[in-house]
Design a protein around this motif. Structure first.
Motif, PDB file in Angstrom:
ATOM      1  N   ILE A   1      47.676  36.920  10.558  1.00 22.54           N
ATOM      2  CA  ILE A   1      48.336  35.562   9.932  1.00 22.54           C
ATOM      3  C   ILE A   1      47.206  34.674  11.496  1.00 22.54           C
ATOM      4  O   ILE A   1      46.504  35.726  12.054  1.00 22.54           O
ATOM      5  N   ASP A   2      47.054  33.238  10.876  1.00 22.83           N
ATOM      6  CA  ASP A   2      46.601  32.740  11.883  1.00 22.83           C
ATOM      7  C   ASP A   2      47.727  32.268  12.944  1.00 22.83           C
ATOM      8  O   ASP A   2      48.431  31.260  12.049  1.00 22.83           O
ATOM      9  N   PRO A   3      47.760  32.224  14.078  1.00 24.09           N
ATOM     10  CA  PRO A   3      48.722  31.826  14.401  1.00 24.09           C
ATOM     11  C   PRO A   3      48.790  30.343  15.118  1.00 24.09           C
ATOM     12  O   PRO A   3      49.982  29.769  15.828  1.00 24.09           O
ATOM     13  N   ARG A   4      48.254  29.828  14.532  1.00 29.35           N
ATOM     14  CA  ARG A   4      48.340  27.781  14.429  1.00 29.35           C
ATOM     15  C   ARG A   4      49.091  27.061  12.922  1.00 29.35           C
ATOM     16  O   ARG A   4      49.786  27.076  13.323  1.00 29.35           O
ATOM     17  N   THR A   5      49.051  28.175  11.935  1.00 26.08           N
ATOM     18  CA  THR A   5      49.097  27.706  11.363  1.00 26.08           C
ATOM     19  C   THR A   5      50.519  28.622  10.665  1.00 26.08           C
ATOM     20  O   THR A   5      51.093  28.081   9.653  1.00 26.08           O
ATOM     21  N   TYR A   6      49.965  29.987  10.821  1.00 27.92           N
ATOM     22  CA  TYR A   6      51.105  30.994   9.828  1.00 27.92           C
ATOM     23  C   TYR A   6      50.656  30.955   8.631  1.00 27.92           C
ATOM     24  O   TYR A   6      50.982  31.584   8.162  1.00 27.92           O
ATOM     25  N   ASN A   7      50.072  30.326   8.338  1.00 29.13           N
ATOM     26  CA  ASN A   7      49.029  31.324   6.965  1.00 29.13           C
ATOM     27  C   ASN A   7      48.165  32.632   7.254  1.00 29.13           C
ATOM     28  O   ASN A   7      47.767  32.899   8.374  1.00 29.13           O
ATOM     29  N   LEU A   8      48.035  32.913   6.173  1.00 24.01           N
ATOM     30  CA  LEU A   8      46.562  34.318   6.444  1.00 24.01           C
ATOM     31  C   LEU A   8      45.360  33.810   6.636  1.00 24.01           C
ATOM     32  O   LEU A   8      45.429  33.108   6.478  1.00 24.01           O
ATOM     33  N   SER A   9      45.309  34.478   8.140  1.00 25.14           N
ATOM     34  CA  SER A   9      43.618  33.887   8.668  1.00 25.14           C
ATOM     35  C   SER A   9      42.393  34.456   7.928  1.00 25.14           C
ATOM     36  O   SER A   9      42.291  36.024   7.876  1.00 25.14           O
ATOM     37  N   LEU A  10      42.224  33.450   7.910  1.00 22.72           N
ATOM     38  CA  LEU A  10      40.556  33.855   7.176  1.00 22.72           C
ATOM     39  C   LEU A  10      39.350  34.429   7.869  1.00 22.72           C
ATOM     40  O   LEU A  10      38.636  35.313   7.448  1.00 22.72           O
ATOM     41  N   GLU A  11      39.896  34.559   9.202  1.00 26.86           N
ATOM     42  CA  GLU A  11      38.983  35.296  10.332  1.00 26.86           C
ATOM     43  C   GLU A  11      39.049  36.846  10.090  1.00 26.86           C
ATOM     44  O   GLU A  11      38.636  37.835   9.772  1.00 26.86           O
ATOM     45  N   ALA A  12      40.677  36.849  10.109  1.00 23.98           N
ATOM     46  CA  ALA A  12      41.378  38.649   9.958  1.00 23.98           C
ATOM     47  C   ALA A  12      40.385  39.004   7.919  1.00 23.98           C
ATOM     48  O   ALA A  12      40.539  39.938   8.045  1.00 23.98           O
ATOM     49  N   LEU A  13      40.669  37.798   7.725  1.00 22.11           N
ATOM     50  CA  LEU A  13      40.374  38.153   5.872  1.00 22.11           C
ATOM     51  C   LEU A  13      39.024  39.067   5.945  1.00 22.11           C
ATOM     52  O   LEU A  13      38.809  39.886   4.862  1.00 22.11           O
ATOM     53  N   ALA A  14      38.009  38.100   7.050  1.00 21.02           N
ATOM     54  CA  ALA A  14      36.780  38.151   6.335  1.00 21.02           C
ATOM     55  C   ALA A  14      36.414  39.227   7.822  1.00 21.02           C
ATOM     56  O   ALA A  14      35.422  40.355   6.767  1.00 21.02           O
ATOM     57  N   ASP A  15      37.502  40.130   8.101  1.00 24.36           N
ATOM     58  CA  ASP A  15      37.506  41.144   9.075  1.00 24.36           C
ATOM     59  C   ASP A  15      37.377  42.406   7.788  1.00 24.36           C
ATOM     60  O   ASP A  15      36.787  43.639   7.622  1.00 24.36           O
ATOM     61  N   LYS A  16      38.485  41.914   7.578  1.00 30.98           N
ATOM     62  CA  LYS A  16      39.128  43.270   6.367  1.00 30.98           C
ATOM     63  C   LYS A  16      38.723  43.271   4.962  1.00 30.98           C
ATOM     64  O   LYS A  16      37.965  44.506   5.077  1.00 30.98           O
ATOM     65  N   LEU A  17      37.764  42.124   4.506  1.00 33.48           N
ATOM     66  CA  LEU A  17      36.559  42.399   2.808  1.00 33.48           C
ATOM     67  C   LEU A  17      35.616  43.426   4.020  1.00 33.48           C
ATOM     68  O   LEU A  17      34.563  44.296   3.560  1.00 33.48           O
ATOM     69  N   LYS A  18      35.194  43.317   4.829  1.00 34.41           N
ATOM     70  CA  LYS A  18      33.964  43.882   5.441  1.00 34.41           C
ATOM     71  C   LYS A  18      33.951  45.708   5.771  1.00 34.41           C
ATOM     72  O   LYS A  18      33.168  46.343   4.797  1.00 34.41           O
ATOM     73  N   ARG A  19      35.378  45.484   6.335  1.00 35.62           N
ATOM     74  CA  ARG A  19      35.638  46.556   6.004  1.00 35.62           C
ATOM     75  C   ARG A  19      35.710  47.807   4.736  1.00 35.62           C
ATOM     76  O   ARG A  19      35.463  49.078   4.539  1.00 35.62           O
ATOM     77  N   ALA A  20      36.670  46.743   4.216  1.00 35.71           N
ATOM     78  CA  ALA A  20      37.211  47.524   2.682  1.00 35.71           C
ATOM     79  C   ALA A  20      36.274  47.664   1.601  1.00 35.71           C
ATOM     80  O   ALA A  20      35.625  48.144   1.164  1.00 35.71           O
ATOM     81  N   GLU A  21      34.826  46.625   2.085  1.00 36.59           N
ATOM     82  CA  GLU A  21      33.015  46.760   1.167  1.00 36.59           C
ATOM     83  C   GLU A  21      32.513  48.263   1.309  1.00 36.59           C
ATOM     84  O   GLU A  21      32.157  48.860   0.744  1.00 36.59           O
ATOM     85  N   LEU A  22      33.423  48.691   3.042  1.00 36.00           N
ATOM     86  CA  LEU A  22      32.316  49.593   3.296  1.00 36.00           C
ATOM     87  C   LEU A  22      32.847  51.060   2.608  1.00 36.00           C
ATOM     88  O   LEU A  22      32.670  51.896   2.136  1.00 36.00           O
ATOM     89  N   THR A  23      34.255  51.018   2.589  1.00 38.35           N
ATOM     90  CA  THR A  23      35.326  52.643   2.127  1.00 38.35           C
ATOM     91  C   THR A  23      35.385  52.199   0.790  1.00 38.35           C
ATOM     92  O   THR A  23      36.053  52.468  -0.275  1.00 38.35           O
TER      93      THR A  23
END
Ligand SMILES: *Cc1c(COP(=O)(O)O)cnc(C)c1O
Length: 386
Positions: free
Chosen positions: A99-121
């Motif tokens: 999550i994003d520590p300010r909104t407590y919603n799913l973090s778009l930075e964390a999502l973008a990072d995870k997507l990059k890694r998931a694309e590779l695998t």
């Protein structure tokens, strides 16, 4: 006990329910389509399907998007378990984005990072389910951009966000998602006792979801595989469920929808009063992104980091003073069921940090000024100084 949330039922709400009870149809009558139309128009969406609860809505949303064995669905760990369980019902796997520590919603930075890694695998998600925690929308434009780039679908779990806005438009219009779902459980913004709704702008998704809601059966000759054999005739086209809403519930929903504006207005007033009264205490108050106008389903406070060890004591003290404090939520993957699937402590550090400091304090439209003053006093006593 001052509860953390509570429904508000008016004389008109009661009359609407009684009208249905004395009419010809308790279910599958005119009240359900009327409620669907009301919600569709309120949200500026093209189609809406009312169902028995939001969990059912999440389930048929995933199925309509083709989620099945071999697929992965991602969601936020700070949500009710239903946002994750719906993927497992379909035989898919589920994974969590921190999550994003300010909104407590799913973090778009964390999502973008995870997507990059998931694309590779080669393990990209089929569907991502953002959750608008407490009624504050996620960054849907940003999420939509990632959805287009990586080819996943988006289901908004807007259980908390009926009546909320994002960039000046109603949550539920599906501008940046495939499907949006609402919950009408009594603690949520408007209620049908149990109830849920799926909104979409896609006629195909709407048709699939309405079939799935009722056994996969159609009575519409246009949808049949061959000619109708008579007025009695129906066809089962897919394996669906009985996820129907009753007319009793829908009539209550339509009547409550007339009060949506009043409910959200009152919640915002109460939230503003908390904001003003609780500054100065060693708490983090709900931060609002300028693109969002929250429906304030919840008012979540966090103890400052150095006081979080004290959270359980503060929580108990509030309860002892008759304040129905609550906690939204335990990170889903820490549930024993999810741990058995292999998730471990430490998986989403921001979600765990949030969990160890958060408390939801009472907020509901029928809350009086006196009740709120009692909550504020109790907090001032319970929260340690500095
Ligand atoms: C309440 C809730 C649900 C489930 O709603 P039901 O109508 O009880 O099935 C799902 N997701 C979130 C975030 C909720 O708060």
């Amino acid at each position: 006990m001052i509860p953390y949330g509570r429904q508000s039922i008016s004389k008109d709400d009661l009359a609407a329910v009684v009208d249905v009870l004395t009419s010809d149809f308790l279910t599958q009558g005119p009240a359900v389509p009327a409620f669907e139309e009301t919600m569709r128009d309120l949200c500026d969406a093209k189609h809406s399907i009312a169902v028995s609860n939001a969990t059912a809505a999440l389930h048929i949303a995933c199925l309509a998007l083709g989620v099945g064995r071999g697929d992965i669905v991602w969601t936020s760990p700070i949500t009710f378990v239903a946002s994750a369980n719906c993927a497992l019902y379909c035989g898919a796997e589920v994974d969590f984005v921190d999550i994003d520590p300010r909104t407590y919603n799913l973090s778009l930075e964390a999502l973008a990072d995870k997507l990059k890694r998931a694309e590779l695998t080669g393990r990209l998600p089929k569907v991502v389910i953002p959750v608008h925690l407490a009624g504050q929308s996620c960054d849907m434009a940003g999420l939509n951009a990632l959805a287009l780039r990586y080819g996943f679908k988006v289901v908004e779990d807007a259980s908390h966000a009926v009546g909320a806005h994002y960039k000046g438009e109603p949550v539920g219009n599906c501008r940046y998602s495939d499907i949006t779902i609402f919950s009408f459980h009594p603690v949520k913004i408007i209620t049908t006792a149990e109830g849920g709704l799926a909104l979409t702008n896609s006629p195909e998704l709407a048709q699939r979801m309405s079939l799935l809601r009722s056994h996969g059966i159609t009575r519409d000759p246009e949808e049949m595989t061959g000619p109708s054999e008579g007025a009695w005739f129906y066809e089962q086209l897919m394996l669906g469920f009985n996820y129907r809403m009753t007319d009793i519930q829908a009539a209550l929903g339509s009547s409550q929808a007339l009060r949506l504006h009043e409910f959200v207005g009152r919640r915002r007033e109460l939230a503003a009063m908390y904001d003003a009264s609780l500054t100065g205490l060693p708490l983090t108050l709900p931060w609002q992104h300028p693109d969002t106008t929250s429906s304030y389903h919840l008012y979540i406070i966090q103890l400052e980091a150095h006081l979080c060890e004290d959270r359980a004591r503060v929580f108990d003290e509030l309860r002892n003073q008759g304040i129905g404090a609550n906690l939204h939520y335990i990170p889903v993957y820490l549930q024993p069921y999810y741990r058995r699937l292999g998730f471990q402590r430490g998986y989403c550090p921001e979600a765990e940090k949030y969990y160890s400091c958060a408390i939801s304090i009472p907020l509901y439209p029928g809350m009086s000024q006196q009740d709120q003053a009692v909550v504020i006093d109790a907090l001032k006593k319970a929260v340690p100084r500095g």
